[in-house]
Enzyme design. Structure first.
Site, PDB file in Angstrom:
ATOM      1  N   THR A 150       1.086  -1.245   0.030  1.00 11.96           N
ATOM      2  CA  THR A 150       0.280  -0.160  -0.124  1.00 11.96           C
ATOM      3  C   THR A 150       0.916   1.673  -0.090  1.00 11.96           C
ATOM      4  O   THR A 150       1.793   1.559   1.095  1.00 11.96           O
ATOM      5  CB  THR A 150      -0.710   0.388   1.267  1.00 11.96           C
ATOM      6  OG1 THR A 150      -1.750  -0.471   1.134  1.00 11.96           O
ATOM      7  CG2 THR A 150      -2.229   1.229   1.276  1.00 11.96           C
TER       8      THR A 150
ATOM      9  N   SER B 171      -5.737   0.972  -3.286  1.00  8.94           N
ATOM     10  CA  SER B 171      -6.309  -0.397  -3.158  1.00  8.94           C
ATOM     11  C   SER B 171      -5.996  -0.721  -4.431  1.00  8.94           C
ATOM     12  O   SER B 171      -6.202  -2.270  -5.431  1.00  8.94           O
ATOM     13  CB  SER B 171      -7.897  -0.950  -3.463  1.00  8.94           C
ATOM     14  OG  SER B 171      -8.305  -0.731  -1.842  1.00  8.94           O
TER      15      SER B 171
ATOM     16  N   ILE C 162       1.682  -0.116   6.658  1.00  5.76           N
ATOM     17  CA  ILE C 162       2.118  -2.297   7.204  1.00  5.76           C
ATOM     18  C   ILE C 162       2.022  -1.648   8.159  1.00  5.76           C
ATOM     19  O   ILE C 162       3.543  -1.557   9.648  1.00  5.76           O
ATOM     20  CB  ILE C 162       3.723  -0.962   6.734  1.00  5.76           C
ATOM     21  CG1 ILE C 162       4.264  -0.462   4.967  1.00  5.76           C
ATOM     22  CG2 ILE C 162       4.730  -2.712   6.352  1.00  5.76           C
ATOM     23  CD1 ILE C 162       2.732  -0.961   3.779  1.00  5.76           C
TER      24      ILE C 162
ATOM     25  N   ASP D  29      -4.824 -13.782  -1.561  1.00  3.76           N
ATOM     26  CA  ASP D  29      -5.408 -14.131  -1.725  1.00  3.76           C
ATOM     27  C   ASP D  29      -5.729 -15.604  -0.451  1.00  3.76           C
ATOM     28  O   ASP D  29      -6.773 -15.448   0.282  1.00  3.76           O
ATOM     29  CB  ASP D  29      -5.578 -15.650  -2.409  1.00  3.76           C
ATOM     30  CG  ASP D  29      -6.225 -14.930  -3.897  1.00  3.76           C
ATOM     31  OD1 ASP D  29      -6.795 -13.631  -3.703  1.00  3.76           O
ATOM     32  OD2 ASP D  29      -5.749 -15.579  -4.531  1.00  3.76           O
TER      33      ASP D  29
ATOM     34  N   GLY E 276     -25.360   0.040  29.136  1.00  2.00           N
ATOM     35  CA  GLY E 276     -23.506   0.982  29.581  1.00  2.00           C
ATOM     36  C   GLY E 276     -22.297  -0.047  29.565  1.00  2.00           C
ATOM     37  O   GLY E 276     -21.384   0.706  29.438  1.00  2.00           O
TER      38      GLY E 276
ATOM     39  N   GLU F  43      -6.526  -4.615   3.922  1.00  2.00           N
ATOM     40  CA  GLU F  43      -6.244  -6.328   1.995  1.00  2.00           C
ATOM     41  C   GLU F  43      -6.855  -6.272   1.908  1.00  2.00           C
ATOM     42  O   GLU F  43      -7.474  -7.789   1.665  1.00  2.00           O
ATOM     43  CB  GLU F  43      -6.084  -7.383   3.430  1.00  2.00           C
ATOM     44  CG  GLU F  43      -4.098  -7.434   4.106  1.00  2.00           C
ATOM     45  CD  GLU F  43      -4.108  -9.109   4.554  1.00  2.00           C
ATOM     46  OE1 GLU F  43      -4.451 -10.389   4.157  1.00  2.00           O
ATOM     47  OE2 GLU F  43      -3.518  -9.478   5.570  1.00  2.00           O
TER      48      GLU F  43
ATOM     49  N   THR G  98     -10.099  -3.877   0.696  1.00  2.00           N
ATOM     50  CA  THR G  98     -12.083  -3.478   1.466  1.00  2.00           C
ATOM     51  C   THR G  98     -13.224  -3.802   1.004  1.00  2.00           C
ATOM     52  O   THR G  98     -12.943  -4.904   0.301  1.00  2.00           O
ATOM     53  CB  THR G  98     -12.081  -2.203   1.522  1.00  2.00           C
ATOM     54  OG1 THR G  98     -12.443  -1.991  -0.671  1.00  2.00           O
ATOM     55  CG2 THR G  98     -11.063  -1.298   1.381  1.00  2.00           C
TER      56      THR G  98
ATOM     57  N   GLU H  68     -15.541  -3.798  -0.419  1.00  2.00           N
ATOM     58  CA  GLU H  68     -16.033  -3.063  -2.210  1.00  2.00           C
ATOM     59  C   GLU H  68     -14.677  -4.269  -2.867  1.00  2.00           C
ATOM     60  O   GLU H  68     -15.160  -4.039  -4.283  1.00  2.00           O
ATOM     61  CB  GLU H  68     -15.641  -1.864  -2.111  1.00  2.00           C
ATOM     62  CG  GLU H  68     -17.145  -0.921  -1.504  1.00  2.00           C
ATOM     63  CD  GLU H  68     -16.684  -0.705   0.148  1.00  2.00           C
ATOM     64  OE1 GLU H  68     -17.647  -0.281   0.675  1.00  2.00           O
ATOM     65  OE2 GLU H  68     -16.076  -0.676   0.927  1.00  2.00           O
TER      66      GLU H  68
END
Length: 384
Positions: free
Chosen positions: A126, A132, A157, A240, A340, A363, A365, A367
């Protein structure tokens, strides 16, 4: 449990559960406050074989399958999510990538100290502006004699400060897109690699997350992992496996949250009876238990496919997507069940709730997972 475990897998699960509750859970809250890296715990985990679980025996690992690994990782996550994320990146991405793509010399040099936890592995993909989209990264590696010179910044990282070995991706040929990305094994202390900003995070606070800055960092050409241009492939295969690891972290943390909530509502009295007697509470518990079990089965399915040598990219994304969103729902409901008190640090659910939030982000998102899954279903080969 629908997935049939072997006797060996049950033994591994029981052993790690006992270890985690005795050695890790007892100081998890304190580490969350102090942000102390769990170095001693990781050393003990190395002695137990938990830091190189899928590495072949000839390189110092345990040589066991992915199903056994996710069982162990889930148990660590149940006790301390910060420790689990270090274990996951170290095993799922770093050790696996070196085992899959490293040459014999690299395996012999790096895998034994990794499996013993003498060094901790980190993965630097990243970047501040790439997010991404790994093809948009700007870190470069230029060949200069028998070294590559790395320049660029990496962000978020895991174990960036405490990692002893970092897999770094960089562009070796700007014109080739994702085929122009390569991967390098960079040792801690290499001149030109420095640790930048250390993030002050919402959760996973005992796991350091940092910037890594490369300024004319000279890395021996022999430290290239795989061939020139293999970096994107190495990263995607590593992710993966990493996504299966996140599903395991999510399952373990969600189970711990549910166990905590069940214990609380079984003891707490309101309106003349235990809170656990109210139908609305019982239905919440049933729904959470069902979601956890569904995530567990997705985790097992992806792990078993990986162990059989089948393509499992879509299943890893499904497991990561569902499990990471599940753990956020479950920890939120468990805070609600604590009332609470759940909003205070008197109970571990407050820490679990904070720890869970990043699971839908790192790793890949949620999306990105939906893009990966839909691309496989619709046979769309465009990369996210």
């Amino acid at each position: 449990m629908f997935f049939k475990l072997t006797d060996e897998q049950v033994m591994i699960q029981s052993m790690v559960r006992e270890f985690a509750r005795k050695e890790i859970a007892t100081t998890a809250a304190e580490r969350d406050l102090t942000k102390e890296f769990p170095a001693e715990n990781l050393k003990k985990m190395g002695e137990l074989g938990l830091m190189g679980m899928m590495v072949p025996v000839e390189y110092g690992g345990e040589g066991i399958n992915t199903v056994s690994y996710v069982l162990a990782l889930s148990e660590i996550a149940s006790s301390c999510a910060s420790t689990a994320v270090v274990m996951s990146v170290h095993n799922s991405i770093v050790c696996e990538s070196i085992n899959n793509f490293g040459n014999e010399e690299q395996k012999k040099k790096y895998l034994p100290p990794l499996t013993d936890a003498k060094i901790i592995g980190a993965f630097a993909l990243t970047e501040p502006h790439a997010g991404s989209d790994p093809v948009a990264q700007s870190t470069t590696a230029v060949l200069d004699g028998d070294h590559y010179v790395l320049n660029g910044d990496k962000r978020f990282i895991t174990s960036g400060k405490n990692g002893g070995l970092v897999i770094v991706t960089a562009k070796t040929d700007e014109k080739k897109g994702h085929k122009g990305i390569s991967a390098f094994l960079v040792e801690k202390g290499t001149p030109g690699m420095t640790v930048g900003n250390i993030e002050d995070k919402l959760g996973l606070r005992a796991s350091d997350t940092t910037d890594l800055i490369f300024k004319n960092c000279r890395v021996p050409a022999e430290n290239m992992l795989g061939k020139e241009g293999d970096g994107f492939k190495i990263a995607m295969k590593g992710l993966d496996g990493g996504r299966i690891g996140i599903s395991a972290q999510s399952v373990g943390l969600a189970q711990a949250a549910l166990d905590s909530a069940v214990k609380y509502v079984s003891q707490r009295e309101q309106f003349g009876q235990k809170v656990s007697k109210f139908q609305g509470i019982r239905w919440m518990i049933a729904e959470m238990a069902t979601e956890i079990e569904a995530a567990r089965q997705l985790m097992f399915s992806a792990s078993a496919m990986k162990d059989r040598g089948e393509k499992y990219t879509m299943q890893a994304s499904m497991a990561k997507l569902f499990a990471s969103e599940m753990v956020n729902r479950v920890t939120g409901k468990c805070i609600q069940l604590h009332g609470g008190y759940g909003f205070t640090k008197d109970y571990p659910i407050e820490r679990m709730y904070r720890d869970a939030r990043v699971f839908t982000i790192y790793e890949g998102t949620s999306e990105i997972q939906r893009i990966v899954i839909s691309n496989h279903i619709l046979k769309d080969k465009r990369r996210p």
